[in-house]
Design a protein around this motif. Structure first.
Motif, PDB file in Angstrom:
ATOM      1  N   GLY A 155      -1.105   9.244 -22.310  1.00  0.00           N
ATOM      2  CA  GLY A 155      -1.401   9.277 -23.730  1.00  0.00           C
ATOM      3  C   GLY A 155      -0.247   9.742 -24.581  1.00  0.00           C
ATOM      4  O   GLY A 155       0.871   9.985 -24.112  1.00  0.00           O
ATOM      5  N   ASP A 156      -0.533   9.900 -25.873  1.00  0.00           N
ATOM      6  CA  ASP A 156       0.481  10.241 -26.878  1.00  0.00           C
ATOM      7  C   ASP A 156      -0.073  11.370 -27.743  1.00  0.00           C
ATOM      8  O   ASP A 156      -1.148  11.245 -28.347  1.00  0.00           O
ATOM      9  CB  ASP A 156       0.799   9.015 -27.733  1.00  0.00           C
ATOM     10  N   GLY A 162      -4.713  11.653 -28.256  1.00  0.00           N
ATOM     11  CA  GLY A 162      -3.951  12.760 -27.720  1.00  0.00           C
ATOM     12  C   GLY A 162      -3.287  12.477 -26.392  1.00  0.00           C
ATOM     13  O   GLY A 162      -3.385  11.393 -25.817  1.00  0.00           O
ATOM     14  N   GLN A 163      -2.574  13.469 -25.929  1.00  0.00           N
ATOM     15  CA  GLN A 163      -1.882  13.421 -24.640  1.00  0.00           C
ATOM     16  C   GLN A 163      -2.612  14.339 -23.664  1.00  0.00           C
ATOM     17  O   GLN A 163      -2.897  15.495 -23.970  1.00  0.00           O
ATOM     18  CB  GLN A 163      -0.437  13.872 -24.791  1.00  0.00           C
ATOM     19  N   ILE A 164      -2.897  13.832 -22.477  1.00  0.00           N
ATOM     20  CA  ILE A 164      -3.627  14.600 -21.466  1.00  0.00           C
ATOM     21  C   ILE A 164      -2.691  14.870 -20.282  1.00  0.00           C
ATOM     22  O   ILE A 164      -2.125  13.944 -19.700  1.00  0.00           O
ATOM     23  CB  ILE A 164      -4.874  13.846 -20.986  1.00  0.00           C
ATOM     24  N   THR A 165      -2.541  16.132 -19.960  1.00  0.00           N
ATOM     25  CA  THR A 165      -1.724  16.547 -18.831  1.00  0.00           C
ATOM     26  C   THR A 165      -2.626  17.167 -17.771  1.00  0.00           C
ATOM     27  O   THR A 165      -3.456  18.030 -18.082  1.00  0.00           O
ATOM     28  CB  THR A 165      -0.672  17.578 -19.257  1.00  0.00           C
ATOM     29  N   SER A 166      -2.455  16.715 -16.539  1.00  0.00           N
ATOM     30  CA  SER A 166      -3.187  17.296 -15.406  1.00  0.00           C
ATOM     31  C   SER A 166      -2.168  17.718 -14.346  1.00  0.00           C
ATOM     32  O   SER A 166      -1.278  16.950 -14.012  1.00  0.00           O
ATOM     33  CB  SER A 166      -4.170  16.282 -14.807  1.00  0.00           C
ATOM     34  N   ALA A 167      -2.317  18.919 -13.848  1.00  0.00           N
ATOM     35  CA  ALA A 167      -1.375  19.421 -12.852  1.00  0.00           C
ATOM     36  C   ALA A 167      -2.104  20.322 -11.866  1.00  0.00           C
ATOM     37  O   ALA A 167      -3.071  21.009 -12.223  1.00  0.00           O
ATOM     38  CB  ALA A 167      -0.240  20.193 -13.532  1.00  0.00           C
ATOM     39  N   ALA A 168      -1.650  20.309 -10.619  1.00  0.00           N
ATOM     40  CA  ALA A 168      -2.237  21.161  -9.584  1.00  0.00           C
ATOM     41  C   ALA A 168      -1.177  21.468  -8.534  1.00  0.00           C
ATOM     42  O   ALA A 168      -0.252  20.684  -8.317  1.00  0.00           O
ATOM     43  CB  ALA A 168      -3.436  20.470  -8.937  1.00  0.00           C
ATOM     44  N   ALA A 224      -3.345  16.909 -29.379  1.00  0.00           N
ATOM     45  CA  ALA A 224      -3.411  15.867 -30.400  1.00  0.00           C
ATOM     46  C   ALA A 224      -3.102  16.527 -31.740  1.00  0.00           C
ATOM     47  O   ALA A 224      -2.987  17.761 -31.813  1.00  0.00           O
ATOM     48  CB  ALA A 224      -4.790  15.213 -30.404  1.00  0.00           C
ATOM     49  N   PRO A 225      -2.931  15.748 -32.801  1.00  0.00           N
ATOM     50  CA  PRO A 225      -2.681  16.375 -34.100  1.00  0.00           C
ATOM     51  C   PRO A 225      -3.768  17.392 -34.451  1.00  0.00           C
ATOM     52  O   PRO A 225      -4.968  17.080 -34.411  1.00  0.00           O
ATOM     53  CB  PRO A 225      -2.702  15.178 -35.062  1.00  0.00           C
ATOM     54  N   ASP A 226      -3.368  18.613 -34.739  1.00  0.00           N
ATOM     55  CA  ASP A 226      -4.282  19.706 -35.098  1.00  0.00           C
ATOM     56  C   ASP A 226      -5.285  20.022 -33.987  1.00  0.00           C
ATOM     57  O   ASP A 226      -6.386  20.534 -34.252  1.00  0.00           O
ATOM     58  CB  ASP A 226      -5.043  19.383 -36.394  1.00  0.00           C
ATOM     59  N   TYR A 227      -4.921  19.746 -32.752  1.00  0.00           N
ATOM     60  CA  TYR A 227      -5.843  20.013 -31.645  1.00  0.00           C
ATOM     61  C   TYR A 227      -5.051  20.365 -30.384  1.00  0.00           C
ATOM     62  O   TYR A 227      -4.078  19.691 -30.041  1.00  0.00           O
ATOM     63  CB  TYR A 227      -6.719  18.798 -31.363  1.00  0.00           C
TER      64      TYR A 227
END
Length: 330
Positions: free
Chosen positions: A123-124, A130-136, A168-171
Protein backbone atom coordinates in the motif's frame (compact mmCIF):
# COMPACT_ATOMS: atom_id res chain seq x y z
CA UNK A 1 -18.86 -78.82 74.99
CA UNK A 2 -15.48 -77.43 76.09
CA UNK A 3 -14.48 -76.96 72.43
CA UNK A 4 -17.64 -74.91 71.65
CA UNK A 5 -17.11 -72.84 74.79
CA UNK A 6 -13.53 -72.11 73.78
CA UNK A 7 -14.68 -71.08 70.31
CA UNK A 8 -17.31 -68.79 71.79
CA UNK A 9 -14.80 -67.16 74.12
CA UNK A 10 -12.37 -66.63 71.22
CA UNK A 11 -15.00 -64.83 69.18
CA UNK A 12 -15.84 -62.66 72.14
CA UNK A 13 -12.19 -61.75 72.51
CA UNK A 14 -12.09 -60.58 68.89
CA UNK A 15 -15.05 -58.23 69.25
CA UNK A 16 -14.10 -54.60 68.52
CA UNK A 17 -13.37 -52.44 71.53
CA UNK A 18 -14.85 -49.01 71.99
CA UNK A 19 -12.99 -46.37 69.92
CA UNK A 20 -10.70 -44.15 71.91
CA UNK A 21 -11.21 -40.38 71.52
CA UNK A 22 -9.08 -38.85 68.78
CA UNK A 23 -6.30 -36.57 69.95
CA UNK A 24 -6.60 -33.33 67.89
CA UNK A 25 -2.94 -32.63 68.48
CA UNK A 26 -1.45 -29.23 69.07
CA UNK A 27 -3.32 -26.25 67.65
CA UNK A 28 -2.18 -24.97 64.25
CA UNK A 29 0.06 -21.97 64.53
CA UNK A 30 -1.56 -18.73 63.43
CA UNK A 31 -0.61 -17.47 59.96
CA UNK A 32 2.60 -15.50 60.20
CA UNK A 33 2.50 -12.12 58.48
CA UNK A 34 5.88 -10.52 57.83
CA UNK A 35 6.77 -7.04 58.98
CA UNK A 36 6.08 -4.68 56.08
CA UNK A 37 6.67 -1.40 57.86
CA UNK A 38 9.90 -0.76 55.96
CA UNK A 39 8.48 -1.44 52.47
CA UNK A 40 7.61 1.44 50.17
CA UNK A 41 4.89 -0.47 48.33
CA UNK A 42 4.04 2.22 45.73
CA UNK A 43 7.70 2.41 44.68
CA UNK A 44 8.12 -1.38 44.75
CA UNK A 45 5.12 -2.03 42.51
CA UNK A 46 6.06 0.77 40.12
CA UNK A 47 9.54 -0.79 39.84
CA UNK A 48 8.05 -4.25 39.27
CA UNK A 49 5.72 -2.92 36.58
CA UNK A 50 8.59 -1.28 34.70
CA UNK A 51 10.64 -4.46 35.02
CA UNK A 52 7.84 -6.58 33.58
CA UNK A 53 7.58 -4.28 30.55
CA UNK A 54 11.33 -4.60 29.95
CA UNK A 55 11.11 -8.38 29.46
CA UNK A 56 10.57 -8.27 25.72
CA UNK A 57 12.09 -9.69 22.55
CA UNK A 58 13.97 -6.58 21.39
CA UNK A 59 16.92 -6.64 23.86
CA UNK A 60 17.26 -10.42 23.51
CA UNK A 61 17.40 -10.06 19.72
CA UNK A 62 19.98 -7.27 19.92
CA UNK A 63 22.13 -9.43 22.19
CA UNK A 64 21.93 -12.25 19.65
CA UNK A 65 22.92 -9.96 16.77
CA UNK A 66 25.78 -8.37 18.74
CA UNK A 67 27.07 -11.80 19.78
CA UNK A 68 27.25 -13.01 16.18
CA UNK A 69 29.17 -9.87 15.28
CA UNK A 70 31.99 -11.43 17.35
CA UNK A 71 32.12 -14.52 15.11
CA UNK A 72 35.07 -15.52 12.96
CA UNK A 73 35.15 -17.60 9.75
CA UNK A 74 34.25 -21.16 10.75
CA UNK A 75 33.40 -20.26 14.34
CA UNK A 76 30.57 -20.84 14.75
CA UNK A 77 29.35 -23.15 11.97
CA UNK A 78 26.37 -21.60 10.18
CA UNK A 79 23.43 -23.47 8.71
CA UNK A 80 20.60 -22.75 6.31
CA UNK A 81 17.60 -23.97 8.26
CA UNK A 82 17.88 -25.66 11.64
CA UNK A 83 20.81 -27.86 12.68
CA UNK A 84 20.02 -31.55 13.07
CA UNK A 85 18.89 -32.49 16.61
CA UNK A 86 20.50 -29.44 18.21
CA UNK A 87 17.16 -27.67 18.75
CA UNK A 88 13.50 -28.60 18.67
CA UNK A 89 13.03 -26.97 15.26
CA UNK A 90 12.00 -28.68 12.02
CA UNK A 91 15.04 -29.27 9.85
CA UNK A 92 13.18 -27.80 6.86
CA UNK A 93 12.44 -24.54 8.70
CA UNK A 94 13.07 -21.47 6.51
CA UNK A 95 15.41 -19.60 8.86
CA UNK A 96 19.13 -19.61 9.66
CA UNK A 97 21.09 -21.09 12.56
CA UNK A 98 24.45 -21.67 14.13
CA UNK A 99 25.58 -24.72 16.09
CA UNK A 100 29.09 -25.17 17.43
CA UNK A 101 31.45 -25.38 20.39
CA UNK A 102 34.41 -23.30 19.36
CA UNK A 103 36.65 -20.36 20.17
CA UNK A 104 37.35 -17.33 18.01
CA UNK A 105 40.18 -15.58 19.82
CA UNK A 106 38.81 -14.62 23.24
CA UNK A 107 35.21 -15.37 22.16
CA UNK A 108 33.61 -18.74 22.91
CA UNK A 109 30.48 -20.07 21.20
CA UNK A 110 28.63 -22.99 22.73
CA UNK A 111 25.29 -24.53 21.79
CA UNK A 112 22.94 -23.61 18.98
CA UNK A 113 20.57 -20.82 17.94
CA UNK A 114 17.94 -20.63 15.20
CA UNK A 115 16.25 -17.48 13.93
CA UNK A 116 13.87 -16.37 11.21
CA UNK A 117 12.38 -13.05 10.17
CA UNK A 118 9.58 -11.93 7.89
CA UNK A 119 8.66 -8.43 6.72
CA UNK A 120 6.11 -7.25 4.18
CA UNK A 121 4.99 -3.74 3.20
CA UNK A 122 1.97 -3.07 1.01
CA UNK A 123 0.00 0.00 0.00
CA UNK A 124 0.73 3.72 0.04
CA UNK A 125 0.71 5.85 3.20
CA UNK A 126 -0.50 8.88 1.22
CA UNK A 127 -3.75 7.19 0.21
CA UNK A 128 -6.94 6.60 2.17
CA UNK A 129 -6.25 2.85 2.17
CA UNK A 130 -2.87 3.51 3.74
CA UNK A 131 0.31 1.50 3.99
CA UNK A 132 0.27 -1.78 5.93
CA UNK A 133 3.47 -3.18 7.40
CA UNK A 134 3.67 -6.68 8.87
CA UNK A 135 6.80 -8.00 10.53
CA UNK A 136 7.73 -10.96 12.74
CA UNK A 137 10.89 -12.54 14.13
CA UNK A 138 11.63 -15.65 16.15
CA UNK A 139 14.76 -16.71 18.02
CA UNK A 140 15.01 -20.24 19.47
CA UNK A 141 18.21 -20.92 21.34
CA UNK A 142 20.15 -23.12 23.71
CA UNK A 143 23.35 -21.13 23.47
CA UNK A 144 25.96 -19.17 25.39
CA UNK A 145 28.45 -16.72 23.89
CA UNK A 146 31.25 -15.49 26.13
CA UNK A 147 34.18 -13.15 25.73
CA UNK A 148 37.25 -13.11 27.97
CA UNK A 149 35.38 -15.09 30.63
CA UNK A 150 32.28 -12.85 30.61
CA UNK A 151 28.89 -13.97 29.33
CA UNK A 152 27.84 -11.78 26.42
CA UNK A 153 24.69 -13.62 25.38
CA UNK A 154 22.67 -16.50 26.76
CA UNK A 155 19.20 -17.63 25.80
CA UNK A 156 17.89 -21.03 26.74
CA UNK A 157 14.39 -20.78 25.36
CA UNK A 158 12.49 -18.67 22.85
CA UNK A 159 11.90 -15.00 22.10
CA UNK A 160 9.46 -13.88 19.42
CA UNK A 161 7.52 -10.76 18.51
CA UNK A 162 5.24 -9.51 15.75
CA UNK A 163 4.19 -6.07 14.50
CA UNK A 164 1.38 -4.83 12.30
CA UNK A 165 1.13 -1.12 11.48
CA UNK A 166 -1.24 0.88 9.29
CA UNK A 167 -0.36 4.45 8.30
CA UNK A 168 -2.59 6.77 6.27
CA UNK A 169 -3.21 10.53 6.20
CA UNK A 170 -4.14 11.57 9.76
CA UNK A 171 -4.14 7.93 10.85
CA UNK A 172 -1.57 5.71 12.53
CA UNK A 173 -2.34 2.47 14.32
CA UNK A 174 -0.23 -0.51 15.33
CA UNK A 175 -0.46 -3.77 17.25
CA UNK A 176 2.63 -5.40 18.65
CA UNK A 177 3.15 -8.54 20.71
CA UNK A 178 6.19 -10.08 22.40
CA UNK A 179 6.81 -13.41 24.12
CA UNK A 180 9.96 -14.32 26.06
CA UNK A 181 10.17 -17.81 27.54
CA UNK A 182 13.35 -19.14 29.11
CA UNK A 183 16.62 -18.13 30.73
CA UNK A 184 18.22 -14.85 29.64
CA UNK A 185 21.61 -13.49 30.72
CA UNK A 186 24.53 -11.60 29.19
CA UNK A 187 25.93 -8.10 29.06
CA UNK A 188 25.07 -7.71 25.36
CA UNK A 189 21.43 -8.31 26.25
CA UNK A 190 20.83 -6.72 29.63
CA UNK A 191 23.40 -3.97 30.19
CA UNK A 192 20.86 -1.15 29.79
CA UNK A 193 17.82 -2.89 31.30
CA UNK A 194 16.42 -3.12 34.85
CA UNK A 195 17.66 -6.74 35.06
CA UNK A 196 21.44 -6.75 34.38
CA UNK A 197 21.89 -9.90 36.45
CA UNK A 198 19.63 -12.00 34.25
CA UNK A 199 16.31 -13.75 34.75
CA UNK A 200 14.13 -16.73 34.02
CA UNK A 201 10.83 -15.63 32.54
CA UNK A 202 7.59 -16.45 30.81
CA UNK A 203 6.22 -13.04 29.82
CA UNK A 204 3.70 -12.09 27.13
CA UNK A 205 3.10 -8.46 26.18
CA UNK A 206 0.45 -7.15 23.78
CA UNK A 207 0.25 -3.48 22.85
CA UNK A 208 -2.12 -1.40 20.75
CA UNK A 209 -1.05 2.14 19.93
CA UNK A 210 -1.43 5.07 17.62
CA UNK A 211 -5.07 6.14 17.53
CA UNK A 212 -5.67 4.44 20.91
CA UNK A 213 -3.58 2.79 23.60
CA UNK A 214 -3.97 -0.60 25.25
CA UNK A 215 -1.64 -3.00 27.06
CA UNK A 216 -1.82 -6.59 28.23
CA UNK A 217 0.97 -8.04 30.37
CA UNK A 218 0.95 -11.60 31.66
CA UNK A 219 3.57 -13.93 33.05
CA UNK A 220 6.30 -14.51 35.60
CA UNK A 221 9.87 -13.33 36.16
CA UNK A 222 12.46 -14.79 38.55
CA UNK A 223 15.53 -12.59 39.09
CA UNK A 224 18.94 -14.22 39.46
CA UNK A 225 20.78 -11.38 41.18
CA UNK A 226 18.82 -8.15 41.38
CA UNK A 227 15.89 -7.59 43.70
CA UNK A 228 12.85 -5.36 43.41
CA UNK A 229 13.07 -2.88 46.30
CA UNK A 230 16.12 -4.92 47.41
CA UNK A 231 13.69 -7.53 48.80
CA UNK A 232 11.64 -9.32 46.14
CA UNK A 233 13.15 -11.95 43.84
CA UNK A 234 10.11 -12.75 41.70
CA UNK A 235 7.08 -11.10 40.18
CA UNK A 236 3.93 -12.29 38.49
CA UNK A 237 1.34 -10.28 36.57
CA UNK A 238 -1.95 -10.54 34.76
CA UNK A 239 -2.83 -6.99 33.78
CA UNK A 240 -4.94 -5.23 31.16
CA UNK A 241 -4.43 -1.48 30.90
CA UNK A 242 -6.20 1.06 28.70
CA UNK A 243 -4.54 4.36 27.85
CA UNK A 244 -5.90 7.67 26.63
CA UNK A 245 -8.15 7.18 23.64
CA UNK A 246 -9.04 3.61 24.55
CA UNK A 247 -12.55 2.17 24.96
CA UNK A 248 -12.69 2.71 28.74
CA UNK A 249 -13.49 5.52 31.11
CA UNK A 250 -10.65 4.55 33.43
CA UNK A 251 -7.08 5.17 32.29
CA UNK A 252 -5.51 5.67 35.73
CA UNK A 253 -5.09 2.01 36.64
CA UNK A 254 -5.11 -1.44 35.06
CA UNK A 255 -7.46 -4.34 35.66
CA UNK A 256 -5.95 -7.47 37.17
CA UNK A 257 -3.12 -8.11 39.59
CA UNK A 258 0.60 -7.62 40.10
CA UNK A 259 2.39 -9.80 42.65
CA UNK A 260 5.80 -9.80 44.32
CA UNK A 261 7.54 -12.66 46.16
CA UNK A 262 10.18 -12.12 48.83
CA UNK A 263 13.11 -14.39 49.65
CA UNK A 264 10.97 -16.24 52.23
CA UNK A 265 8.57 -17.22 49.41
CA UNK A 266 5.79 -14.99 50.77
CA UNK A 267 3.62 -13.44 48.07
CA UNK A 268 2.35 -9.87 48.13
CA UNK A 269 -0.57 -9.48 45.69
CA UNK A 270 -1.84 -6.09 44.56
CA UNK A 271 -5.30 -6.47 42.99
CA UNK A 272 -6.81 -3.72 40.83
CA UNK A 273 -10.52 -3.47 40.11
CA UNK A 274 -11.05 -0.06 38.48
CA UNK A 275 -14.45 1.50 38.11
CA UNK A 276 -15.73 4.51 36.24
CA UNK A 277 -13.98 7.81 36.90
CA UNK A 278 -17.35 9.31 37.94
CA UNK A 279 -17.46 6.85 40.85
CA UNK A 280 -15.05 9.10 42.72
CA UNK A 281 -17.78 11.70 42.98
CA UNK A 282 -20.63 9.28 43.71
CA UNK A 283 -18.74 7.42 46.38
CA UNK A 284 -19.15 4.07 44.64
CA UNK A 285 -16.47 1.44 45.10
CA UNK A 286 -14.31 0.55 43.27
CA UNK A 287 -13.21 3.87 41.80
CA UNK A 288 -10.81 4.81 39.05
CA UNK A 289 -8.18 6.14 41.44
CA UNK A 290 -4.99 4.18 40.71
CA UNK A 291 -5.31 2.20 43.95
CA UNK A 292 -5.45 -1.53 44.51
CA UNK A 293 -6.05 -3.88 47.43
CA UNK A 294 -2.93 -5.47 48.92
CA UNK A 295 -3.00 -9.09 50.08
CA UNK A 296 -0.04 -10.42 52.07
CA UNK A 297 0.00 -14.23 52.14
CA UNK A 298 -3.63 -14.05 51.08
CA UNK A 299 -4.67 -11.77 53.92
CA UNK A 300 -6.13 -8.38 52.99
CA UNK A 301 -3.64 -5.80 54.21
CA UNK A 302 -4.87 -2.40 53.14
CA UNK A 303 -4.69 -0.26 50.03
CA UNK A 304 -1.74 0.72 47.84
CA UNK A 305 -1.97 3.61 45.39
CA UNK A 306 0.68 3.46 42.69
CA UNK A 307 1.41 5.52 39.58
CA UNK A 308 1.71 3.14 36.62
CA UNK A 309 1.48 5.86 33.99
CA UNK A 310 5.01 4.94 32.93
CA UNK A 311 3.31 2.47 30.59
CA UNK A 312 2.52 5.37 28.29
CA UNK A 313 5.83 7.27 28.41
CA UNK A 314 7.14 5.74 25.18
CA UNK A 315 8.64 2.52 26.50
CA UNK A 316 5.89 0.55 24.76
CA UNK A 317 6.73 1.96 21.34
CA UNK A 318 7.06 -0.92 18.87
CA UNK A 319 10.39 -1.90 17.29
CA UNK A 320 11.32 -0.24 14.02
CA UNK A 321 10.57 -2.32 10.94
CA UNK A 322 14.27 -2.27 10.06
CA UNK A 323 15.03 -4.27 13.22
CA UNK A 324 13.18 -7.23 11.72
CA UNK A 325 15.28 -7.20 8.55
CA UNK A 326 18.33 -9.29 9.42
CA UNK A 327 19.68 -12.46 7.87
CA UNK A 328 22.88 -14.44 7.72
CA UNK A 329 24.28 -11.80 5.36
CA UNK A 330 23.60 -9.17 8.00
Amino acid sequence: MRRCLALFLGLAACAPAEEAPVDPGTPVDPLYLPDTSDIDFPAAYAEAFALALSVRTAPVWRGHVDALALAAPGCPDLWAGAPDDALEVDTDAPGVSWADHCAAGTVDFGGAAYWETDVSVTGDATTAEGQITSAARTLISDAVVGQAGETRFELDGEATDALTRTVAPDYDRYTWSSLVQGTVTGTNVLADTPTPGGYRADVYLYVEGGDSARLEARGNVYLYEDRVAERFDSLAADLSYVGVGGPSDCTREPTGWLSLRDSDAYWYDLVFLPGNADDVDTGLDPACDGCGTLYVRGVESGEVCVDLSSAWDGRLSPPETSEFVWSIHG
